[in-house]
Design an enzyme around this catalytic site. Sequence first.
Site, PDB file in Angstrom:
ATOM      1  N   ARG A   1      11.881 -12.198   6.684  1.00 53.02           N
ATOM      2  CA  ARG A   1      12.702 -10.909   6.788  1.00 53.02           C
ATOM      3  C   ARG A   1      12.845 -10.555   8.416  1.00 53.02           C
ATOM      4  O   ARG A   1      13.819 -10.124   8.824  1.00 53.02           O
ATOM      5  CB  ARG A   1      11.624  -9.639   6.178  1.00 53.02           C
ATOM      6  CG  ARG A   1      12.507  -8.666   5.894  1.00 53.02           C
ATOM      7  CD  ARG A   1      11.805  -7.531   5.043  1.00 53.02           C
ATOM      8  NE  ARG A   1      10.759  -6.962   5.946  1.00 53.02           N
ATOM      9  CZ  ARG A   1       9.583  -6.331   5.253  1.00 53.02           C
ATOM     10  NH1 ARG A   1       9.566  -6.185   4.035  1.00 53.02           N
ATOM     11  NH2 ARG A   1       8.690  -5.982   6.250  1.00 53.02           N
TER      12      ARG A   1
ATOM     13  N   LYS B   1       0.789  -1.274  -0.258  1.00 49.33           N
ATOM     14  CA  LYS B   1      -0.005   0.094  -0.105  1.00 49.33           C
ATOM     15  C   LYS B   1       0.681   1.190   0.172  1.00 49.33           C
ATOM     16  O   LYS B   1       0.510   2.042  -0.727  1.00 49.33           O
ATOM     17  CB  LYS B   1      -0.921   0.060   1.142  1.00 49.33           C
ATOM     18  CG  LYS B   1      -1.877  -1.048   1.199  1.00 49.33           C
ATOM     19  CD  LYS B   1      -2.858  -0.907   2.431  1.00 49.33           C
ATOM     20  CE  LYS B   1      -2.180  -0.890   3.887  1.00 49.33           C
ATOM     21  NZ  LYS B   1      -1.643  -2.094   4.202  1.00 49.33           N
TER      22      LYS B   1
ATOM     23  N   ARG C   1      10.806  -2.317  11.998  1.00 57.83           N
ATOM     24  CA  ARG C   1      10.031  -1.692  12.619  1.00 57.83           C
ATOM     25  C   ARG C   1       9.554  -2.395  14.083  1.00 57.83           C
ATOM     26  O   ARG C   1       9.705  -3.504  13.989  1.00 57.83           O
ATOM     27  CB  ARG C   1       8.643  -1.401  11.755  1.00 57.83           C
ATOM     28  CG  ARG C   1       8.606  -0.417  11.048  1.00 57.83           C
ATOM     29  CD  ARG C   1       7.488  -0.334  10.081  1.00 57.83           C
ATOM     30  NE  ARG C   1       6.401  -0.808  10.574  1.00 57.83           N
ATOM     31  CZ  ARG C   1       5.134  -0.632   9.765  1.00 57.83           C
ATOM     32  NH1 ARG C   1       5.320  -0.458   8.435  1.00 57.83           N
ATOM     33  NH2 ARG C   1       4.027  -1.053  10.304  1.00 57.83           N
TER      34      ARG C   1
ATOM     35  N   ARG D   1      -0.915  -8.715  13.500  1.00 61.53           N
ATOM     36  CA  ARG D   1      -1.512  -7.615  12.749  1.00 61.53           C
ATOM     37  C   ARG D   1      -2.269  -8.268  11.291  1.00 61.53           C
ATOM     38  O   ARG D   1      -3.189  -7.873  11.096  1.00 61.53           O
ATOM     39  CB  ARG D   1      -0.353  -6.943  11.917  1.00 61.53           C
ATOM     40  CG  ARG D   1       0.318  -5.949  12.904  1.00 61.53           C
ATOM     41  CD  ARG D   1       1.717  -5.582  12.462  1.00 61.53           C
ATOM     42  NE  ARG D   1       1.839  -4.678  11.516  1.00 61.53           N
ATOM     43  CZ  ARG D   1       2.925  -4.862  10.613  1.00 61.53           C
ATOM     44  NH1 ARG D   1       4.155  -5.039  10.968  1.00 61.53           N
ATOM     45  NH2 ARG D   1       3.073  -3.986   9.389  1.00 61.53           N
TER      46      ARG D   1
ATOM     47  N   ARG E   1      -9.539   1.284   8.874  1.00 62.31           N
ATOM     48  CA  ARG E   1      -9.114  -0.023   9.085  1.00 62.31           C
ATOM     49  C   ARG E   1     -10.147  -0.829  10.036  1.00 62.31           C
ATOM     50  O   ARG E   1     -10.311  -2.049  10.291  1.00 62.31           O
ATOM     51  CB  ARG E   1      -8.039  -0.245   9.918  1.00 62.31           C
ATOM     52  CG  ARG E   1      -6.700  -0.480   9.207  1.00 62.31           C
ATOM     53  CD  ARG E   1      -5.482  -0.480  10.406  1.00 62.31           C
ATOM     54  NE  ARG E   1      -4.302  -0.996  10.074  1.00 62.31           N
ATOM     55  CZ  ARG E   1      -3.437  -0.510   9.792  1.00 62.31           C
ATOM     56  NH1 ARG E   1      -3.462   0.749   9.191  1.00 62.31           N
ATOM     57  NH2 ARG E   1      -2.204  -1.110   9.657  1.00 62.31           N
TER      58      ARG E   1
HETATM   59  P1  AMP Z   1       0.821   0.780   9.184  1.00 57.05           P
HETATM   60  O1  AMP Z   1       2.077   1.367   9.074  1.00 57.05           O
HETATM   61  O2  AMP Z   1      -0.283   1.297   8.504  1.00 57.05           O
HETATM   62  O3  AMP Z   1       1.031  -0.816   9.142  1.00 57.05           O
HETATM   63  O4  AMP Z   1       0.277   0.931  10.755  1.00 57.05           O
HETATM   64  C1  AMP Z   1       1.001   0.684  11.800  1.00 57.05           C
HETATM   65  C2  AMP Z   1       0.250   0.400  13.165  1.00 57.05           C
HETATM   66  O5  AMP Z   1      -0.420   1.795  13.469  1.00 57.05           O
HETATM   67  C3  AMP Z   1      -1.116  -0.415  13.177  1.00 57.05           C
HETATM   68  O6  AMP Z   1      -0.449  -1.911  13.458  1.00 57.05           O
HETATM   69  C4  AMP Z   1      -2.009   0.081  14.227  1.00 57.05           C
HETATM   70  O7  AMP Z   1      -1.440  -0.201  15.370  1.00 57.05           O
HETATM   71  C5  AMP Z   1      -1.686   1.539  14.117  1.00 57.05           C
HETATM   72  N1  AMP Z   1      -2.695   2.075  12.972  1.00 57.05           N
HETATM   73  C6  AMP Z   1      -2.353   2.629  11.793  1.00 57.05           C
HETATM   74  N2  AMP Z   1      -3.581   2.948  11.175  1.00 57.05           N
HETATM   75  C7  AMP Z   1      -4.455   2.805  11.899  1.00 57.05           C
HETATM   76  C8  AMP Z   1      -5.980   2.924  11.962  1.00 57.05           C
HETATM   77  N3  AMP Z   1      -6.263   3.447  10.682  1.00 57.05           N
HETATM   78  N4  AMP Z   1      -6.611   2.344  12.816  1.00 57.05           N
HETATM   79  C9  AMP Z   1      -5.985   1.890  14.156  1.00 57.05           C
HETATM   80  N5  AMP Z   1      -4.769   1.636  14.257  1.00 57.05           N
HETATM   81  C10 AMP Z   1      -3.935   2.124  13.144  1.00 57.05           C
END
Ligand code: AMP
Length: 200
Positions: A127, A13, A136, A147, A88
């Site tokens: 990885r 994404k 991360r 996740r 999400r």
């Molecule tokens: P990402 O970089 O999009 O994978 O987001 C990393 C982490 O941030 C996720 O695993 C959640 O803990 C939090 N997060 C990001 N976007 C959201 C969202 N829209 N709703 C809730 N938690 C989020």
Amino acid sequence: MRLILLGPPGAGKGTQAKRLMEEHGIPQLSTGDMLRAAVRHETPVGLKAKDIMARGDLVPDDVVVQIVSDRIEEEDCRPGFILDGFPRTVAQAEALEAMLHEHGKDLDAVIELQVDEEALAERVETRARESGEAVREDDTVEALKNRLSVYRAQTAPLIDHYAQIGKLLTVDGMQEIEAVSADIRRILSEAQNEKVRAAG
Ligand code: AMP
């Protein structure tokens, strides 16, 4: 143009959002990036989100909805934006629709990056293991598994939600990056033409 990119963690994404940002001159809004910045700066939101994110759980809806609502009010979002990692949950999707309608705006499309989750999980787990230290904090095997299961339970229902309102466009996310971008370009232009035909 107002777009959403939808897909499990590791589907690409962020990569595709950056390409769309360059092509269309509209910002990429990654709630993950915004939350990581909040954690780094130890803001009240960051302090609340830190442990939740490290586990791979979702930050509460009201927190992320507020972040997005503030961000899309900014000047650079006037011509449009690409949402990466938001919504999400169905509640977040409904909050976004309410926010947009309040300003007389609508979503143009939701692009689903369809991937083979098994292959994806293996790739990211390898990885995480091989790098020894996680890139991360939530790229550990355990957090990644969580996740993915959070994605299936809470985010995947959005696919049906957007299909029902006629906004869903699906591309094969297992292809090379360039091929995925080409498919996105093509389906967006087809959707645009369809809209023009329907209006005319
Ligand atoms: P990402 O970089 O999009 O994978 O987001 C990393 C982490 O941030 C996720 O695993 C959640 O803990 C939090 N997060 C990001 N976007 C959201 C969202 N829209 N709703 C809730 N938690 C989020």
